[in-house]
Design a protein around this motif. Sequence first.
Motif, PDB file in Angstrom:
ATOM      1  N   VAL A   1      49.562  20.022  -7.744  1.00 51.83           N
ATOM      2  CA  VAL A   1      50.857  20.298  -8.380  1.00 51.83           C
ATOM      3  C   VAL A   1      51.606  21.376  -7.608  1.00 51.83           C
ATOM      4  CG1 VAL A   1      51.956  21.280 -10.425  1.00 51.83           C
ATOM      5  CG2 VAL A   1      50.172  19.545 -10.679  1.00 51.83           C
TER       6      VAL A   1
ATOM      7  N   GLY B   1      46.678  15.519 -11.895  1.00 48.77           N
ATOM      8  CA  GLY B   1      47.533  16.710 -11.873  1.00 48.77           C
ATOM      9  C   GLY B   1      46.773  18.001 -11.694  1.00 48.77           C
TER      10      GLY B   1
ATOM     11  N   VAL C   1      51.796  12.040 -13.754  1.00 52.35           N
ATOM     12  CA  VAL C   1      50.787  12.662 -14.613  1.00 52.35           C
ATOM     13  C   VAL C   1      50.894  12.111 -16.035  1.00 52.35           C
ATOM     14  CG1 VAL C   1      50.021  14.832 -15.642  1.00 52.35           C
ATOM     15  CG2 VAL C   1      50.618  14.754 -13.216  1.00 52.35           C
TER      16      VAL C   1
ATOM     17  N   LEU D   1      53.251  22.403 -14.135  1.00 49.35           N
ATOM     18  CA  LEU D   1      54.226  21.320 -13.988  1.00 49.35           C
ATOM     19  C   LEU D   1      55.191  21.271 -15.168  1.00 49.35           C
ATOM     20  CD1 LEU D   1      55.065  18.997 -12.181  1.00 49.35           C
ATOM     21  CD2 LEU D   1      53.380  17.555 -13.341  1.00 49.35           C
ATOM     22  N   ASP D   2      54.686  21.461 -16.379  1.00 54.97           N
ATOM     23  CA  ASP D   2      55.551  21.452 -17.559  1.00 54.97           C
ATOM     24  C   ASP D   2      56.634  22.524 -17.467  1.00 54.97           C
ATOM     25  OD1 ASP D   2      54.191  19.359 -18.694  1.00 54.97           O
ATOM     26  OD2 ASP D   2      52.984  20.591 -20.033  1.00 54.97           O
TER      27      ASP D   2
ATOM     28  N   LYS E   1      49.284   8.939 -16.443  1.00 56.73           N
ATOM     29  CA  LYS E   1      47.850   9.033 -16.150  1.00 56.73           C
ATOM     30  C   LYS E   1      47.478   8.309 -14.861  1.00 56.73           C
ATOM     31  CE  LYS E   1      46.523   9.676 -20.980  1.00 56.73           C
ATOM     32  NZ  LYS E   1      45.643   9.241 -22.093  1.00 56.73           N
TER      33      LYS E   1
ATOM     34  N   ARG F   1      48.854  20.986 -15.103  1.00 58.18           N
ATOM     35  CA  ARG F   1      49.842  20.378 -15.992  1.00 58.18           C
ATOM     36  C   ARG F   1      50.720  21.440 -16.647  1.00 58.18           C
ATOM     37  NH1 ARG F   1      45.552  16.057 -18.651  1.00 58.18           N
ATOM     38  NH2 ARG F   1      45.301  14.823 -16.733  1.00 58.18           N
ATOM     39  N   GLN F   2      50.143  22.597 -16.914  1.00 56.49           N
ATOM     40  CA  GLN F   2      50.948  23.660 -17.507  1.00 56.49           C
ATOM     41  C   GLN F   2      51.989  24.173 -16.514  1.00 56.49           C
ATOM     42  OE1 GLN F   2      48.787  26.269 -20.034  1.00 56.49           O
ATOM     43  NE2 GLN F   2      50.234  27.961 -19.838  1.00 56.49           N
TER      44      GLN F   2
ATOM     45  N   ALA G   1      42.937  20.690 -14.094  1.00 61.08           N
ATOM     46  CA  ALA G   1      43.960  19.770 -14.598  1.00 61.08           C
ATOM     47  C   ALA G   1      44.842  20.448 -15.641  1.00 61.08           C
ATOM     48  CB  ALA G   1      43.302  18.525 -15.179  1.00 61.08           C
ATOM     49  N   ARG G   2      44.249  21.276 -16.480  1.00 62.22           N
ATOM     50  CA  ARG G   2      45.026  21.926 -17.540  1.00 62.22           C
ATOM     51  C   ARG G   2      46.054  22.895 -16.964  1.00 62.22           C
ATOM     52  NH1 ARG G   2      41.246  24.289 -19.832  1.00 62.22           N
ATOM     53  NH2 ARG G   2      41.648  26.423 -19.181  1.00 62.22           N
TER      54      ARG G   2
ATOM     55  N   ALA H   1      55.631  14.760 -12.547  1.00 63.51           N
ATOM     56  CA  ALA H   1      55.465  14.792 -14.006  1.00 63.51           C
ATOM     57  C   ALA H   1      55.343  13.374 -14.553  1.00 63.51           C
ATOM     58  CB  ALA H   1      56.626  15.530 -14.653  1.00 63.51           C
TER      59      ALA H   1
END
Length: 236
Positions: A143, A138, A131, A112-113, A134, A109-110, A105-106, A128
């Motif tokens: 992703v 993600g 995610v 995706l950011d 919530k 999300r990174q 997940a981390r 985005a």
Amino acid sequence: MSAPPGTGDLDPLLAQFQLTDSGFPSGMYTLSHGLEGYVQLRITGPENLRELLTDLLYNAVGPADAAALVLAHRAVGEGDWERLVQVDRRLHAIKLSREQRAASARTGRQVLDTAVFAFPVPEAARLAELVAEKATPGNHAVVVGALYAGLGVPVAHAVAADLYAFAASWTAAAVRLGRTDFRRAQGLLREVRPDLARVARTALAAGDPRDLHGSVPLADVVSAAHERAEARLFAT
């Protein structure tokens, strides 16, 4: 300014290169994909690196992450965001190790950011939002699958690229852990190319979120021990 004649079809390929490049800030360099745990327990060495890598590919990464990438890619292509959420939640649920779930997940999300700025496609923005709300965890594979779909990368190319990126990241961790050197690591990547192709073909046959699965009991045990290790170079 329009692209020169005959070069427009290269844009998805170049986007694929960018997304899988080691310089893309995905956070993958923080992961050993379980290898550090094996090293700490002294149950792996240079002689069985290929065996360990292919075991993960065939029994964990392939039927779980790679298949999830395929399903996410297709869901986005069909505009079915509810199905993408189902895929993402299923992938999260079958990751038994807490650190593996958290890392997936981390890094997702990174990616995706960064992608929201690097690849301003509506698919990145929509995911985005989900995610951030919530509505979905993600996971990295989901992703990346969604981004590849939005960028026009064919699903077969997408899953092959991501499997190669996993193998490259895993072998890079083996080098950092002193299990092999740079030249042998490249040799290993060449040797497992047929395995990557077979795993990719199997993942492409996935048709339902319930198809996602993974079973590497020893890897789960090793990951649980790694969570409690006194010192760690990698997050997984």
